[in-house]
Design a protein around this motif. Structure first.
Motif, PDB file in Angstrom:
ATOM      1  N   PRO A 141      34.709   1.862  33.614  1.00 16.90           N
ATOM      2  CA  PRO A 141      34.923   1.918  32.193  1.00 16.90           C
ATOM      3  C   PRO A 141      34.176   1.049  31.446  1.00 16.90           C
ATOM      4  CG  PRO A 141      37.287   1.471  33.526  1.00 16.90           C
ATOM      5  CD  PRO A 141      35.820   1.495  34.414  1.00 16.90           C
ATOM      6  N   GLY A 142      33.798   1.561  30.247  1.00 12.33           N
ATOM      7  CA  GLY A 142      32.938   0.768  29.366  1.00 12.33           C
ATOM      8  C   GLY A 142      31.501   0.877  29.513  1.00 12.33           C
ATOM      9  N   THR A 143      31.065   1.524  30.676  1.00 13.03           N
ATOM     10  CA  THR A 143      29.658   1.973  30.985  1.00 13.03           C
ATOM     11  C   THR A 143      29.070   3.169  30.392  1.00 13.03           C
ATOM     12  OG1 THR A 143      30.216   3.365  32.908  1.00 13.03           O
ATOM     13  CG2 THR A 143      30.018   0.866  33.331  1.00 13.03           C
ATOM     14  N   ARG A 144      27.869   3.420  30.316  1.00 12.93           N
ATOM     15  CA  ARG A 144      27.244   4.691  29.715  1.00 12.93           C
ATOM     16  C   ARG A 144      27.505   5.863  30.265  1.00 12.93           C
ATOM     17  NH1 ARG A 144      21.484   5.870  29.466  1.00 12.93           N
ATOM     18  NH2 ARG A 144      21.134   3.639  30.293  1.00 12.93           N
ATOM     19  N   PHE A 145      27.669   5.690  31.495  1.00 12.57           N
ATOM     20  CA  PHE A 145      28.154   6.917  32.527  1.00 12.57           C
ATOM     21  C   PHE A 145      29.542   7.442  32.142  1.00 12.57           C
ATOM     22  CE2 PHE A 145      25.150   6.962  36.566  1.00 12.57           C
ATOM     23  CZ  PHE A 145      24.122   7.398  35.805  1.00 12.57           C
ATOM     24  N   GLU A 146      30.338   6.229  31.868  1.00 14.55           N
ATOM     25  CA  GLU A 146      31.810   6.823  31.433  1.00 14.55           C
ATOM     26  C   GLU A 146      31.483   7.773  30.126  1.00 14.55           C
ATOM     27  OE1 GLU A 146      36.054   4.848  30.428  1.00 14.55           O
ATOM     28  OE2 GLU A 146      34.330   4.148  29.416  1.00 14.55           O
ATOM     29  N   THR A 147      30.759   7.096  29.156  1.00 12.76           N
ATOM     30  CA  THR A 147      30.450   8.014  27.903  1.00 12.76           C
ATOM     31  C   THR A 147      29.986   9.592  28.051  1.00 12.76           C
ATOM     32  OG1 THR A 147      30.228   5.958  26.678  1.00 12.76           O
ATOM     33  CG2 THR A 147      29.476   7.811  25.740  1.00 12.76           C
ATOM     34  N   MET A 148      28.972   9.413  29.129  1.00 14.60           N
ATOM     35  CA  MET A 148      28.281  10.744  29.528  1.00 14.60           C
ATOM     36  C   MET A 148      29.142  11.611  30.162  1.00 14.60           C
ATOM     37  SD  MET A 148      24.752   9.202  30.896  1.00 14.60           S
ATOM     38  CE  MET A 148      24.008  10.652  31.317  1.00 14.60           C
ATOM     39  N   VAL A 149      30.094  11.157  31.051  1.00 19.62           N
ATOM     40  CA  VAL A 149      31.210  12.217  31.711  1.00 19.62           C
ATOM     41  C   VAL A 149      32.161  12.620  30.741  1.00 19.62           C
ATOM     42  CG1 VAL A 149      32.925  12.137  33.576  1.00 19.62           C
ATOM     43  CG2 VAL A 149      30.781  11.084  34.131  1.00 19.62           C
ATOM     44  N   ARG A 150      32.492  11.832  29.882  1.00 13.05           N
ATOM     45  CA  ARG A 150      33.554  12.112  28.637  1.00 13.05           C
ATOM     46  C   ARG A 150      32.974  13.212  27.980  1.00 13.05           C
ATOM     47  NH1 ARG A 150      34.629   7.626  27.042  1.00 13.05           N
ATOM     48  NH2 ARG A 150      33.391   7.521  25.341  1.00 13.05           N
ATOM     49  N   ARG A 151      31.360  13.153  27.677  1.00 11.78           N
ATOM     50  CA  ARG A 151      30.872  14.396  26.841  1.00 11.78           C
ATOM     51  C   ARG A 151      30.306  15.487  27.474  1.00 11.78           C
ATOM     52  NH1 ARG A 151      26.402  10.177  24.520  1.00 11.78           N
ATOM     53  NH2 ARG A 151      25.394  11.176  26.346  1.00 11.78           N
TER      54      ARG A 151
ATOM     55  N   CYS B 264      21.619  -0.968  33.238  1.00  9.26           N
ATOM     56  CA  CYS B 264      21.673   0.535  33.983  1.00  9.26           C
ATOM     57  C   CYS B 264      23.217   1.080  33.473  1.00  9.26           C
ATOM     58  CB  CYS B 264      21.886   0.238  35.523  1.00  9.26           C
ATOM     59  SG  CYS B 264      20.308  -0.509  35.996  1.00  9.26           S
ATOM     60  N   PRO B 265      23.048   2.513  33.384  1.00 10.92           N
ATOM     61  CA  PRO B 265      24.115   3.166  32.844  1.00 10.92           C
ATOM     62  C   PRO B 265      25.397   3.176  33.847  1.00 10.92           C
ATOM     63  CG  PRO B 265      22.546   4.783  33.867  1.00 10.92           C
ATOM     64  CD  PRO B 265      21.921   3.280  33.867  1.00 10.92           C
ATOM     65  N   TYR B 266      25.339   2.764  35.117  1.00 12.71           N
ATOM     66  CA  TYR B 266      26.641   2.869  35.855  1.00 12.71           C
ATOM     67  C   TYR B 266      26.977   1.267  36.057  1.00 12.71           C
ATOM     68  CZ  TYR B 266      22.909   1.043  39.120  1.00 12.71           C
ATOM     69  OH  TYR B 266      21.824   0.448  39.503  1.00 12.71           O
ATOM     70  N   CYS B 267      26.382   0.262  35.436  1.00 12.77           N
ATOM     71  CA  CYS B 267      26.577  -0.939  35.542  1.00 12.77           C
ATOM     72  C   CYS B 267      27.542  -1.567  34.738  1.00 12.77           C
ATOM     73  CB  CYS B 267      25.624  -2.085  35.366  1.00 12.77           C
ATOM     74  SG  CYS B 267      25.641  -3.752  35.643  1.00 12.77           S
ATOM     75  N   ASP B 268      28.606  -2.517  35.411  1.00 18.45           N
ATOM     76  CA  ASP B 268      29.638  -3.071  34.541  1.00 18.45           C
ATOM     77  C   ASP B 268      29.629  -4.507  34.895  1.00 18.45           C
ATOM     78  OD1 ASP B 268      30.800  -3.118  37.026  1.00 18.45           O
ATOM     79  OD2 ASP B 268      32.991  -2.687  36.333  1.00 18.45           O
ATOM     80  N   PHE B 269      28.471  -4.918  35.574  1.00 20.28           N
ATOM     81  CA  PHE B 269      28.400  -6.463  35.757  1.00 20.28           C
ATOM     82  C   PHE B 269      28.177  -7.470  34.459  1.00 20.28           C
ATOM     83  CE2 PHE B 269      26.897  -5.676  40.185  1.00 20.28           C
ATOM     84  CZ  PHE B 269      28.286  -5.323  40.711  1.00 20.28           C
ATOM     85  N   ASN B 270      28.263  -8.627  34.449  1.00 14.71           N
ATOM     86  CA  ASN B 270      27.983  -9.212  33.150  1.00 14.71           C
ATOM     87  C   ASN B 270      26.341  -9.473  33.058  1.00 14.71           C
ATOM     88  OD1 ASN B 270      28.290 -10.923  31.142  1.00 14.71           O
ATOM     89  ND2 ASN B 270      28.237 -12.976  32.321  1.00 14.71           N
ATOM     90  N   SER B 271      25.820  -8.475  32.653  1.00  9.41           N
ATOM     91  CA  SER B 271      24.291  -8.476  32.474  1.00  9.41           C
ATOM     92  C   SER B 271      23.988  -8.297  31.009  1.00  9.41           C
ATOM     93  CB  SER B 271      23.773  -7.519  33.483  1.00  9.41           C
ATOM     94  OG  SER B 271      23.952  -6.124  33.212  1.00  9.41           O
TER      95      SER B 271
END
Length: 383
Positions: A194-204, A16-23
């Motif tokens: 940090p490190g999630t896909r959502f972080e990248t999307m917000v930055r873009r 999931c794009p918001y997930c920073d768990f060990n998955s």
């Protein structure tokens, strides 16, 4: 003395794009190999940890509902053999509310699972797509209904404070959720980790997170509605009817010992912090080479333990008993808390105290990350 066991199953069908768990996503999993390794990791902990009969077991992830029920049954059988089970043990398994996983609920209940925690996350298809979930709203609600038929206790998660979400929208969503009849809800504000896909999307600039003031309004609405419905907050994001709190999570927040096995799992035993290898393949190799997946064992100094206990305990609406905490860690009572900061925060209505306890008020809970470092005395160092 540990009374809780955490078992980590690291695999998901999709990250999931918001997930920073060990998955992790893998094309296939050798279940027999993983069963042997998880049992070996449990046995390694059993040789080191002083444990009373277990009061709770939690299968987290990842997506533990993807575990074959015979694997869950084998792990529970071994845990009971190693440590014994307390009367009325709580055995929770996290899962996604898909129709495929819901088909396993009867078998998982027969294996011994008696509490399910479902990642419903939303009741709207568009939001579920935004969150990267594989189920749709109807499938999720159907799975919840199946879970309520098979498990004695059911909780589900929702994510709110979404981009552009209004109080009216969240009030309607939460009203529907409260009407679904569970006795526990985990309600999380969307956080850009940090490190999630959502972080990248917000930055873009793909989307703009809800601002802090609007999120705080939704938090207050959440507290008011859940309290009125008989599911008040007992922790920042967790709400339950009286007696229906997650006993396993209370172990963490009350800073009691627990065992953690499986990739990336953390544990606490007798003032020692443990951490397993995070990458599934590295954990598996470690277990097969030397019988344990543990990567790090480190003794925690008493002041640091006290700081961790403060930071965890103040998440709870019940607060903490400072005198008991000072006695537990053999520290002077006045060395735990920054008294000047506490007085100022109390004046602002952000913390409360009685002769026996200290806690954070409902108004202070949204500001917890800022409050806690101010409250902890300078002589204590948190991990």
């Amino acid at each position: 003395m540990a009374r809780a066991l955490y078992i980590h199953w690291p695999f998901c069908l999709q990250k999931c794009p918001y997930c920073d768990f060990n998955s992790h996503v893998r094309a296939s999993v050798d279940v027999a190999r993983w069963q042997a390794a998880l049992i070996a990791d449990m046995r390694a902990e059993a040789e080191l940890a002083e444990v009373e009969p277990l009061e709770s077991i939690f299968f987290g992830g990842g997506t533990p509902s993807l575990m074959p029920p015979p694997l869950v049954a084998a792990l529970l059988e071994e845990a009971e053999r190693l440590w014994g089970f307390a009367d009325a043990i709580e055995i929770t398994l996290e899962g996604n509310p898909s129709s495929v996983e819901a088909a396993n609920y009867a078998a998982l209940a027969s294996a011994g699972v008696n509490r399910a925690s479902l990642g419903l996350q939303s009741q709207h298809d568009a939001t579920l797509r935004f969150l990267g979930r594989l189920h749709d709203a109807r499938e999720g609600l159907t799975a919840l209904d199946v879970a309520q038929k098979h498990f004695a206790r059911v909780s589900f998660d929702l994510i709110y404070a979404l981009p552009g979400q209004t109080p009216e929208e969240w009030q309607a969503d939460l009203s529907r959720a409260l009407a679904l009849g569970t006795t526990h809800l985990s309600l999380y504000q969307l956080t850009i980790e940090p490190g999630t896909r959502f972080e990248t999307m917000v930055r873009r600039g793909d989307f703009v997170p809800l601002d802090d003031d609007a999120a705080a309004d939704l938090f207050k609405l959440t507290q008011d509605m859940t309290a009125a419905a008989g599911l008040p907050a007992y922790e920042v994001s967790n709400h339950a009817a009286r007696g229906q709190e997650s006993r396993h999570n209370l172990t963490y927040w009350r800073y009691q010992d627990y065992l953690g096995i499986g990739p990336g799992a953390h544990g606490r035993r007798g003032g020692v912090a443990t951490q397993r290898h995070k990458k599934p393949e590295n954990w598996l190799a470690a277990v097969e080479e030397r019988g344990s997946g543990c990567q790090i064992e480190s003794a925690i100094p008493l002041p640091e333990q006290a700081a961790e206990a403060l930071l965890m305990g103040l998440r709870l609406t019940e607060g903490i008993n400072l005198a008991a905490l000072a006695a537990r860690f053999a520290l002077p009572h006045d060395n735990l808390i920054n008294r000047a900061a506490m007085a100022e925060l109390e004046r602002l209505g952000l913390v409360w105290q009685t002769p026996a306890r200290l806690g954070v008020t409902p108004a202070g809970m949204p500001l917890l990350d800022a409050i806690l470092p101010r409250l902890v005395a300078d002589g204590l160092v948190a991990a």
